[in-house]
Motif scaffolding. Structure first.
Motif, PDB file in Angstrom:
ATOM      1  N   SER A 102       8.358  11.063   2.132  1.00  6.18           N
ATOM      2  CA  SER A 102       9.294  11.119   3.250  1.00  6.18           C
ATOM      3  C   SER A 102       9.501  12.583   3.622  1.00  6.18           C
ATOM      4  O   SER A 102       8.890  13.482   3.039  1.00  6.18           O
ATOM      5  CB  SER A 102      10.624  10.441   2.873  1.00  6.18           C
ATOM      6  OG  SER A 102      11.193  11.076   1.744  1.00  6.18           O
ATOM      7  N   GLU A 135       7.497  11.614  -4.046  1.00  8.33           N
ATOM      8  CA  GLU A 135       7.841  11.076  -5.363  1.00  8.33           C
ATOM      9  C   GLU A 135       6.647  10.347  -5.949  1.00  8.33           C
ATOM     10  O   GLU A 135       6.013   9.526  -5.278  1.00  8.33           O
ATOM     11  CB  GLU A 135       9.026  10.113  -5.236  1.00  8.33           C
ATOM     12  CG  GLU A 135       9.473   9.516  -6.561  1.00  8.33           C
ATOM     13  CD  GLU A 135      10.616   8.532  -6.381  1.00  8.33           C
ATOM     14  OE1 GLU A 135      10.945   8.238  -5.221  1.00  8.33           O
ATOM     15  OE2 GLU A 135      11.146   8.057  -7.389  1.00  8.33           O
ATOM     16  N   GLU A 175       3.419  -2.456  -0.062  1.00  5.13           N
ATOM     17  CA  GLU A 175       3.122  -1.916  -1.389  1.00  5.13           C
ATOM     18  C   GLU A 175       2.699  -3.035  -2.338  1.00  5.13           C
ATOM     19  O   GLU A 175       1.756  -2.866  -3.125  1.00  5.13           O
ATOM     20  CB  GLU A 175       4.360  -1.201  -1.944  1.00  5.13           C
ATOM     21  CG  GLU A 175       4.146  -0.543  -3.300  1.00  5.13           C
ATOM     22  CD  GLU A 175       5.376   0.190  -3.786  1.00  5.13           C
ATOM     23  OE1 GLU A 175       5.440   0.513  -4.976  1.00  5.13           O
ATOM     24  OE2 GLU A 175       6.271   0.443  -2.956  1.00  5.13           O
ATOM     25  N   ASP A 199      10.002  -3.753   3.810  1.00  8.01           N
ATOM     26  CA  ASP A 199       9.260  -2.495   3.707  1.00  8.01           C
ATOM     27  C   ASP A 199       8.382  -2.444   2.463  1.00  8.01           C
ATOM     28  O   ASP A 199       7.344  -1.790   2.452  1.00  8.01           O
ATOM     29  CB  ASP A 199      10.231  -1.307   3.695  1.00  8.01           C
ATOM     30  CG  ASP A 199      10.989  -1.174   5.013  1.00  8.01           C
ATOM     31  OD1 ASP A 199      10.458  -1.665   6.033  1.00  8.01           O
ATOM     32  OD2 ASP A 199      12.089  -0.596   5.023  1.00  8.01           O
ATOM     33  N   ALA A 200       8.801  -3.115   1.403  1.00 10.13           N
ATOM     34  CA  ALA A 200       8.050  -3.045   0.150  1.00 10.13           C
ATOM     35  C   ALA A 200       6.907  -4.056   0.097  1.00 10.13           C
ATOM     36  O   ALA A 200       6.136  -4.042  -0.867  1.00 10.13           O
ATOM     37  CB  ALA A 200       8.990  -3.267  -1.033  1.00 10.13           C
ATOM     38  N   LYS A 245       2.395   5.073  -8.290  1.00  9.70           N
ATOM     39  CA  LYS A 245       3.090   4.692  -7.061  1.00  9.70           C
ATOM     40  C   LYS A 245       3.687   5.936  -6.418  1.00  9.70           C
ATOM     41  O   LYS A 245       4.302   6.755  -7.102  1.00  9.70           O
ATOM     42  CB  LYS A 245       4.197   3.679  -7.369  1.00  9.70           C
ATOM     43  CG  LYS A 245       3.667   2.374  -7.942  1.00  9.70           C
ATOM     44  CD  LYS A 245       4.807   1.398  -8.209  1.00  9.70           C
ATOM     45  CE  LYS A 245       4.273   0.094  -8.778  1.00  9.70           C
ATOM     46  NZ  LYS A 245       5.366  -0.870  -9.045  1.00  9.70           N
ATOM     47  N   CYS A 246       3.513   6.052  -5.115  1.00 10.50           N
ATOM     48  CA  CYS A 246       3.924   7.268  -4.399  1.00 10.50           C
ATOM     49  C   CYS A 246       4.830   6.889  -3.223  1.00 10.50           C
ATOM     50  O   CYS A 246       4.553   5.930  -2.502  1.00 10.50           O
ATOM     51  CB  CYS A 246       2.708   8.033  -3.878  1.00 10.50           C
ATOM     52  SG  CYS A 246       1.467   8.382  -5.150  1.00 10.50           S
ATOM     53  N   ASN A 247       5.885   7.657  -3.041  1.00 14.79           N
ATOM     54  CA  ASN A 247       6.781   7.542  -1.889  1.00 14.79           C
ATOM     55  C   ASN A 247       6.857   8.898  -1.211  1.00 14.79           C
ATOM     56  O   ASN A 247       7.205   9.897  -1.849  1.00 14.79           O
ATOM     57  CB  ASN A 247       8.180   7.102  -2.321  1.00 14.79           C
ATOM     58  CG  ASN A 247       8.194   5.688  -2.862  1.00 14.79           C
ATOM     59  OD1 ASN A 247       7.511   4.823  -2.329  1.00 14.79           O
ATOM     60  ND2 ASN A 247       8.949   5.442  -3.915  1.00 14.79           N
ATOM     61  N   LYS A 292       9.232   6.768   6.156  1.00 17.10           N
ATOM     62  CA  LYS A 292       8.864   6.726   4.746  1.00 17.10           C
ATOM     63  C   LYS A 292       7.496   6.074   4.610  1.00 17.10           C
ATOM     64  O   LYS A 292       7.204   5.079   5.262  1.00 17.10           O
ATOM     65  CB  LYS A 292       9.911   5.937   3.955  1.00 17.10           C
ATOM     66  CG  LYS A 292       9.634   5.856   2.463  1.00 17.10           C
ATOM     67  CD  LYS A 292      10.733   5.063   1.773  1.00 17.10           C
ATOM     68  CE  LYS A 292      10.471   4.940   0.280  1.00 17.10           C
ATOM     69  NZ  LYS A 292      11.521   4.143  -0.398  1.00 17.10           N
ATOM     70  N   THR A 293       6.669   6.674   3.783  1.00 18.08           N
ATOM     71  CA  THR A 293       5.341   6.134   3.526  1.00 18.08           C
ATOM     72  C   THR A 293       5.218   5.822   2.046  1.00 18.08           C
ATOM     73  O   THR A 293       5.525   6.667   1.209  1.00 18.08           O
ATOM     74  CB  THR A 293       4.243   7.139   3.931  1.00 18.08           C
ATOM     75  OG1 THR A 293       4.399   7.475   5.314  1.00 18.08           O
ATOM     76  CG2 THR A 293       2.857   6.547   3.698  1.00 18.08           C
ATOM     77  N   THR A 294       4.792   4.611   1.737  1.00 23.28           N
ATOM     78  CA  THR A 294       4.573   4.225   0.332  1.00 23.28           C
ATOM     79  C   THR A 294       3.113   3.848   0.148  1.00 23.28           C
ATOM     80  O   THR A 294       2.511   3.212   1.015  1.00 23.28           O
ATOM     81  CB  THR A 294       5.461   3.036  -0.054  1.00 23.28           C
ATOM     82  OG1 THR A 294       5.148   1.924   0.794  1.00 23.28           O
ATOM     83  CG2 THR A 294       6.923   3.375   0.086  1.00 23.28           C
TER      84      THR A 294
END
Length: 360
Positions: A327, A332, A102, A98-99, A323-325, A310-312
């Protein structure tokens, strides 16, 4: 016979009439040839001194380069296709990451800030030691964009190690600081390392001690617990990397006390092939809670909890990259800034403007 005429009239004073230490009124000068010879000799001396200084500096720089190269502190761009992963078993389970998106975004916008680490092989290629995800991100970006910028990758180049165990230590020590590497992945690496006759390590416990010397004693004990857990359940586990540390350690302890528990857990897991990671963890939690909690098949299984979306992403800020997370019910932001030092009303106005823009 005529008197011969003298060419020079030289009047030599008497010795007693000469004053000791007196400087003559007129200083004799060298002729043009003597001056040229003296200047040429001086120039040759200066040139030799300059050449000696340059030679000493080159020797010093060469010795420094050799030292830096030996320590793996020389960074260069190497061909992406020249990087191979053949010598070491990887501790990262293949599959979706998932990362990775990013990381690709970061490389695309600001470049690779942390080069990969490789060992130079005799055939001209490079064995990857550290940076599997960074290598995967570069390969994905080249495939997606076709840009020549991704044909090479920044790399710290080390000489090839005679002992493969040292190369493993380099890989493991970097991965120990990663927050998202699981105990199951570390245990799998130890099992594979012990299974390879070339490593001369027949016992898995010894493999854990050798590979994870930098870890604390407690962490090594957790890895050994997961080694035992995987040896009993490996054929049925589909998502071992998702098992929490405390759950895995406790399940191993209960299996030590109850020899029949492993067979019951295997039966419950094999009754639900193709299960999600969340469902697999639920089955293991039920085993820890008591034999009566183990499901007997799909009919008794609870519906799997859907994975939270979840969107990063990253956005540029005045001080770099934020950096943005995002959900459900949560957003965040992470940036190298002390938000507590900002005036409260300023933060309130900024958030109000954010919501106003978001609700347009």
């Amino acid at each position: 016979m005529s008197k011969k005429r003298r060419m020079f009239d030289i009047d030599i004073p008497e010795m007693g009439a000469m004053e000791v230490g007196k400087v003559p009124d007129r200083v004799l000068r060298r002729g043009p040839m003597a001056s040229a010879i003296n200047e040429n000799a001086s120039a040759l001396r200066d040139r030799k001194a300059a050449e000696d200084n340059i030679r000493d500096e080159n020797d010093r720089l060469a010795a420094e380069f050799v030292r830096l190269k030996r320590d793996g502190l020389i960074t260069d761009r190497i061909a992406l296709d020249a990087v191979v992963t053949e010598r070491l078993l990887r501790d990262r389970k293949p599959g979706e990451d998932d990362a990775l998106e990013e990381l690709k975004t970061s490389i695309r916008e600001v470049g690779l800030s942390n080069p990969i680490r490789v060992e130079a092989r005799e055939d001209g290629r490079f064995e990857l030691i550290q940076g599997m995800r960074r290598l995967m991100a570069f390969r994905a970006l080249r495939e997606e964009t076709g840009a020549a910028a991704y044909d090479t990758i920044p790399a710290g180049i080390l000489p090839i190690e005679a002992r493969v165990g040292t190369s493993y230590r380099r890989m493991v020590d970097e991965n120990l600081v990663r927050k998202n590497i699981s105990f199951a992945e570390m245990a799998t690496l130890a099992r594979r390392y012990a299974a390879d006759p070339a490593n001369g390590c027949a016992d898995v416990a010894d493999a854990v001690s050798e590979l994870f010397k930098s870890a604390t004693y407690t962490k090594r004990s957790y890895i050994r617990a997961f080694v035992e857990l995987l040896s009993r359940l490996d054929r049925a586990l589909e998502h071992p990397e998702e098992i929490p540390r405390n759950l895995g350690v406790e399940l191993k302890r209960q299996m030590d006390r109850d020899e029949s528990l492993a067979a019951r857990v295997l039966t419950a897991l094999e009754a639900e092939p193709g299960r999600t990671a969340g469902r697999e963890v639920e089955i293991l939690r039920a085993a820890v809670g008591g034999a009566g909690g183990l499901p007997t098949g799909k009919a008794a299984a609870k519906p799997a909890r859907p994975r939270q979306a979840k969107t990063t992403f990253q956005v540029p800020s005045g001080r770099g990259i934020a950096k943005c997370n995002a959900s459900h019910g949560r957003l965040e932001l992470r940036e190298d800034r002390d938000f507590s030092s900002i005036e409260r009303r300023k933060l309130e106005r900024a958030l109000a403007a954010f919501y106003a823009k978001l609700n347009e």
